[in-house]
Design an enzyme around this catalytic site. Sequence first.
Site, PDB file in Angstrom:
ATOM      1  N   SER A  56       0.828  -1.202   0.000  1.00 15.20           N
ATOM      2  CA  SER A  56       0.000   0.000   0.000  1.00 15.20           C
ATOM      3  C   SER A  56       0.857   1.244   0.000  1.00 15.20           C
ATOM      4  CB  SER A  56      -0.907   0.010   1.241  1.00 15.20           C
ATOM      5  OG  SER A  56      -0.112   0.099   2.425  1.00 15.20           O
TER       6      SER A  56
ATOM      7  N   ASP B 257      13.142   4.737   7.301  1.00 14.91           N
ATOM      8  CA  ASP B 257      14.500   4.552   6.786  1.00 14.91           C
ATOM      9  C   ASP B 257      15.345   5.791   7.047  1.00 14.91           C
ATOM     10  OD1 ASP B 257      14.073   1.999   5.884  1.00 14.91           O
ATOM     11  OD2 ASP B 257      13.871   2.552   3.764  1.00 14.91           O
TER      12      ASP B 257
END
Length: 227
Positions: free
Chosen positions: A80, A91
């Site tokens: 998604s 990240d």
Amino acid sequence: MLNKYARAFFTRVLTPFAAFLIRRGVSPDAVTFIGTAGVVAGALVFFPRGEFFWGTIVITLFVFSDLVDGNMARQLGRSSRWGAFLDSTLDRVADSAIFGGLALWYAGSGDDNILCAVSIFCLASGQVVSYTKARGEAIGLPVAVNGLVERAERLVISLVAAGLAGLHKFGVPGIQILLPIALWIVAAGSMVTLVQRVVTVRRESAEADAATASGAGSGAQESEAAQ
């Protein structure tokens, strides 16, 4: 290069583990959060104290969550926009913790202001390199370039060097020099990558603008001919 080859290899290796977590009812988002928390803890607890070997071990154990969560989402058929957004955002958090931890070491017991500045530059340039691609894609450009040093390269170079440098505390002489060398390489490589992406976005935007102008001109001519 690492994104193309190493990522595919480790994805295959980690697929059984991802399937195991799914059977235990663990969600991909939970893996993303836990992985990021582990990386942040490993970087900010160990690196500022100069414990590079153990810090790298902890970070490496958790950094593979970046592959596991995506693998789980694909197996579940739940890929998604939210998952992609969460993964990309966290990240950046993990990367900041790694280079921030190194900067804290050099600002404190490491006592090297230049390497502290290089660590901060690695942190900042990594964020900007990622932003240039995301921003280019947001305005409809393909940004068809990977660049010399992407996230995978930054992490591998930095963590391998940090882990090896940590062996100095186990009696391996002179090996701590690998970490400063790696930081300079990452800094230079990130700068080259940033330039590559900026040049690519400039070229692609010029081509897109020219195509738009050409299309508008052709449309006007057809309208006049119809009249």
